[in-house]
Write an enzyme that holds these catalytic residues in place. Structure first.
Site, PDB file in Angstrom:
ATOM      1  N   CYS A 249       0.856  -1.196   0.000  1.00 46.10           N
ATOM      2  CA  CYS A 249       0.000   0.000   0.000  1.00 46.10           C
ATOM      3  C   CYS A 249       0.892   1.246   0.000  1.00 46.10           C
ATOM      4  O   CYS A 249       1.787   1.379   0.841  1.00 46.10           O
ATOM      5  CB  CYS A 249      -0.898  -0.016   1.240  1.00 46.10           C
ATOM      6  SG  CYS A 249      -1.794   1.511   1.538  1.00 46.10           S
ATOM      7  N   ASP A 250       0.654   2.157  -0.922  1.00 49.77           N
ATOM      8  CA  ASP A 250       1.485   3.367  -1.029  1.00 49.77           C
ATOM      9  C   ASP A 250       1.468   4.195   0.253  1.00 49.77           C
ATOM     10  O   ASP A 250       2.491   4.733   0.666  1.00 49.77           O
ATOM     11  CB  ASP A 250       1.037   4.232  -2.211  1.00 49.77           C
ATOM     12  CG  ASP A 250       1.409   3.617  -3.554  1.00 49.77           C
ATOM     13  OD1 ASP A 250       2.317   2.750  -3.591  1.00 49.77           O
ATOM     14  OD2 ASP A 250       0.800   3.995  -4.564  1.00 49.77           O
TER      15      ASP A 250
END
Length: 114
Positions: A10-11
């Site tokens: 997840c960024d």
């Protein structure tokens, strides 16, 4: 000990991990995909932050859910059941600072902690 809960690819979780490292905050990482969501912690998060904040209704996982499933989420218990079954629908990261919980990445808010 600070614990960061999330998904490694997840960024936002990547940004949060980098921020904590850059600011010298020691933390453990709990991977929802590999380790699951601890039900007792999820109950704590929803109590501390509110289930509406912990449940990510903006994300891809939520949008891909059947409308009937979405409509079935109307209180903390139904939201927690969905989040346990679909950890990707939890807003990330969740950080247990030891004294309280934050949901989502907030560099300005976090800066007041370190």
């Amino acid at each position: 000990m600070t614990i960061l809960y999330g998904i490694p690819n997840c960024d936002t979780v990547k940004k949060a991990r980098a921020w904590l490292g850059e600011h010298g905050v020691a933390f453990d990482f709990h991977d929802f995909k590999k380790q699951g969501v601890p039900p007792e912690q999820l109950a704590r998060w929803t109590q501390a932050a509110g289930w509406e904040k912990v449940l990510n209704r903006q994300g891809t996982t939520w949008r891909k859910l059947d409308p009937a499933v979405q409509a079935g989420v109307h209180d903390s218990a139904s939201a927690q059941a969905l989040m346990l079954a679909n950890p990707s629908v939890i807003k990330r990261p969740v950080v247990d600072w030891g004294t309280d919980i934050t949901v989502g990445f907030d560099a300005q808010g976090w800066a007041t902690r370190v």
